[in-house]
Design an enzyme around this catalytic site. Structure first.
Site, mmCIF file in Angstrom:
data_model
loop_
_atom_site.group_PDB
_atom_site.id
_atom_site.type_symbol
_atom_site.label_atom_id
_atom_site.label_comp_id
_atom_site.label_asym_id
_atom_site.label_seq_id
_atom_site.Cartn_x
_atom_site.Cartn_y
_atom_site.Cartn_z
ATOM 1 N N SER A 140 0.873 -1.181 0.000
ATOM 2 C CA SER A 140 0.000 0.000 0.000
ATOM 3 C C SER A 140 0.905 1.224 0.000
ATOM 4 O O SER A 140 2.058 1.150 0.446
ATOM 5 C CB SER A 140 -0.853 -0.004 1.272
ATOM 6 O OG SER A 140 -1.346 1.292 1.558
ATOM 7 N N TYR A 153 -1.991 -0.763 10.273
ATOM 8 C CA TYR A 153 -2.087 -1.118 8.851
ATOM 9 C C TYR A 153 -0.787 -0.758 8.134
ATOM 10 O O TYR A 153 -0.243 -1.559 7.358
ATOM 11 C CB TYR A 153 -3.281 -0.379 8.232
ATOM 12 C CG TYR A 153 -3.487 -0.650 6.754
ATOM 13 C CD1 TYR A 153 -4.073 -1.838 6.326
ATOM 14 C CD2 TYR A 153 -3.102 0.287 5.790
ATOM 15 C CE1 TYR A 153 -4.262 -2.085 4.976
ATOM 16 C CE2 TYR A 153 -3.293 0.047 4.442
ATOM 17 C CZ TYR A 153 -3.872 -1.137 4.038
ATOM 18 O OH TYR A 153 -4.056 -1.379 2.703
HETATM 19 N N1 LIG Z 1 -8.636 -0.208 -1.613
HETATM 20 C C1 LIG Z 1 -7.600 0.548 -1.311
HETATM 21 O O1 LIG Z 1 -7.712 1.789 -1.232
HETATM 22 C C2 LIG Z 1 -6.235 -0.064 -1.104
HETATM 23 C C3 LIG Z 1 -5.128 0.809 -1.042
HETATM 24 C C4 LIG Z 1 -3.871 0.267 -0.825
HETATM 25 C C5 LIG Z 1 -3.701 -1.092 -0.695
HETATM 26 N N2 LIG Z 1 -4.799 -1.921 -0.760
HETATM 27 C C6 LIG Z 1 -4.563 -3.359 -0.575
HETATM 28 O O2 LIG Z 1 -5.037 -4.044 -1.719
HETATM 29 C C7 LIG Z 1 -5.467 -5.357 -1.345
HETATM 30 C C8 LIG Z 1 -6.879 -5.598 -1.854
HETATM 31 O O3 LIG Z 1 -7.729 -4.646 -1.241
HETATM 32 P P1 LIG Z 1 -9.201 -4.317 -1.754
HETATM 33 O O4 LIG Z 1 -9.381 -2.873 -1.612
HETATM 34 O O5 LIG Z 1 -9.422 -4.972 -3.059
HETATM 35 O O6 LIG Z 1 -10.036 -5.036 -0.595
HETATM 36 P P2 LIG Z 1 -11.521 -5.643 -0.625
HETATM 37 O O7 LIG Z 1 -12.308 -5.070 -1.718
HETATM 38 O O8 LIG Z 1 -12.005 -5.519 0.783
HETATM 39 O O9 LIG Z 1 -11.252 -7.181 -0.952
HETATM 40 C C9 LIG Z 1 -10.488 -7.947 -0.050
HETATM 41 C C10 LIG Z 1 -10.443 -9.377 -0.551
HETATM 42 O O10 LIG Z 1 -9.636 -10.144 0.360
HETATM 43 C C11 LIG Z 1 -10.388 -11.226 0.877
HETATM 44 N N3 LIG Z 1 -9.969 -11.468 2.254
HETATM 45 C C12 LIG Z 1 -10.012 -10.583 3.289
HETATM 46 N N4 LIG Z 1 -9.568 -11.167 4.406
HETATM 47 C C13 LIG Z 1 -9.227 -12.427 4.075
HETATM 48 C C14 LIG Z 1 -8.723 -13.524 4.811
HETATM 49 N N5 LIG Z 1 -8.506 -13.454 6.137
HETATM 50 N N6 LIG Z 1 -8.467 -14.695 4.162
HETATM 51 C C15 LIG Z 1 -8.716 -14.794 2.837
HETATM 52 N N7 LIG Z 1 -9.215 -13.795 2.085
HETATM 53 C C16 LIG Z 1 -9.470 -12.631 2.715
HETATM 54 C C17 LIG Z 1 -11.850 -10.790 0.753
HETATM 55 O O11 LIG Z 1 -12.762 -11.864 0.665
HETATM 56 P P3 LIG Z 1 -13.528 -12.405 1.979
HETATM 57 O O12 LIG Z 1 -13.965 -11.227 2.783
HETATM 58 O O13 LIG Z 1 -14.635 -13.233 1.436
HETATM 59 O O14 LIG Z 1 -12.491 -13.228 2.699
HETATM 60 C C18 LIG Z 1 -11.805 -10.031 -0.590
HETATM 61 O O15 LIG Z 1 -11.845 -10.950 -1.650
HETATM 62 C C19 LIG Z 1 -5.350 -5.425 0.180
HETATM 63 O O16 LIG Z 1 -4.146 -6.050 0.538
HETATM 64 C C20 LIG Z 1 -5.315 -3.966 0.580
HETATM 65 O O17 LIG Z 1 -4.649 -3.780 1.804
HETATM 66 C C21 LIG Z 1 -6.040 -1.427 -0.971
#
Ligand SMILES: NC(=O)c1ccc[n+]([C@@H]2O[C@H](COP(=O)([O-])OP(=O)(O)OC[C@H]3O[C@@H](n4cnc5c(N)ncnc54)[C@H](OP(=O)(O)O)[C@@H]3O)[C@@H](O)[C@H]2O)c1
Length: 262
Positions: A140, A153
């Site tokens: 991130s 985080y």
């Molecule tokens: N969105 C942002 O602004 C942002 C910015 C920087 C970095 N990121 C990073 O990008 C990555 C993806 O984020 P996103 O925004 O796409 O999140 P998201 O929309 O909340 O999706 C998260 C995904 O991870 C799965 N997940 C969560 N906890 C889990 C666990 N304990 N075991 C297995 N699967 C799990 C969820 O499915 P289930 O809930 O069904 O398990 C879902 O498929 C993350 O690492 C996040 O930290 C995001």
């Protein structure tokens, strides 16, 4: 890197950035994808959304070692090989450190770091057999620049940054391209409780990631020139960044005060 015929394992591919990555990879000819996530319905929906992809659906929690071991076993039994591991699943719980619950602190570390490391460890014997593969870790922007209200985080994402760098050096004798992705605010479910207007789309992050993979970049920093300049400034002049953040403290507090996606 040629992506056709690659076998890919992705955590958290059932939503957000992970799901957009599946779409982008499928557009580049990837047809076999194993997806790990906790919610069965979200995994099932992938089959309808991407009919050209053959999914290995693995319902499991990345923070549970026995779930990790059975996921690896399933890949060994069903495929026997693996070309690409994408460590994407992640969670966030923001707030002043003393206001974040102990459970949310433990879970953020276990999901974002410990699970990611253990899954990588247990997948390595398969990954090392690939003739051309990749290990992609989603960090991130906060993994580069620590921000108030995101101490836990940010710590987990900085850990991902360093784990990735160390693994890149550890795997230098193998045909495994190791890269780290640094998204900034991206419009996914994770951000529903954060008050942020200007966000990237998950598609933009996925495209930058796959373009980076094809071009064998080792880091993909989202957020444009402004974010890259901030990363450099934070490295060279951290006290100036402290001043800048002091001025924005209340605005950051407002954006983060209800931000939780666990
Ligand atoms: N969105 C942002 O602004 C942002 C910015 C920087 C970095 N990121 C990073 O990008 C990555 C993806 O984020 P996103 O925004 O796409 O999140 P998201 O929309 O909340 O999706 C998260 C995904 O991870 C799965 N997940 C969560 N906890 C889990 C666990 N304990 N075991 C297995 N699967 C799990 C969820 O499915 P289930 O809930 O069904 O398990 C879902 O498929 C993350 O690492 C996040 O930290 C995001």
């Amino acid at each position: 890197m040629n992506l056709t015929d690659k076998k890919v394992f992705i955590t958290g591919g059932s939503a957000g950035i992970g799901k957009a990555l599946i779409e982008e990879l499928s557009n580049h000819g990837v047809e076999e994808i194993a997806v790990m996530g906790r919610t069965a319905e979200k995994l099932d929906a992938l089959e309808e959304d991407f009919p050209s992809v053959e999914f290995l659906k693995i319902q499991g929690d990345i923070s549970q070692l026995d779930h990790i071991k059975s996921a690896v076993q399933k890949v060994k039994e069903e495929w026997g090989t693996l070309d690409m591991l994408i460590n994407n699943a992640g969670v966030v719980s923001a707030g002043l450190l003393e206001e974040i619950s102990d459970e949310d602190i433990i879970d953020q570390v276990n999901i974002n770091v410990t699970g990611l490391i253990l899954l990588t460890k247990h997948m390595l014997s398969l990954l090392k057999e690939t003739s051309e593969g990749a290990l992609i870790n989603i960090s991130s922007g906060l993994g580069y620049i620590g921000m108030p209200f995101y101490s836990v985080y940010a710590a987990t994402k900085a850990a991902v940054k360093h784990f990735s760098e160390a693994m890149r050096r550890e795997l230098s004798d193998y045909p495994i391209h190791v890269m780290t992705i640094y998204p900034t605010a991206t419009d996914t479910a994770m951000m529903e409780t954060a008050k942020v207007d200007d966000m990237d789309s998950p598609k933009e992050v996925a495209k930058a990631t796959v373009d980076g993979l094809i071009n064998k970049e080792i880091e993909v920093i989202l957020g444009g020139e402004k974010q890259r300049a901030m990363v450099t400034k934070n490295m060279n002049e951290p006290l100036k960044v402290d001043e800048q953040i002091k001025d924005q403290f209340d605005a950051i507090r407002k954006r983060a005060e209800e931000h939780r996606s666990m």
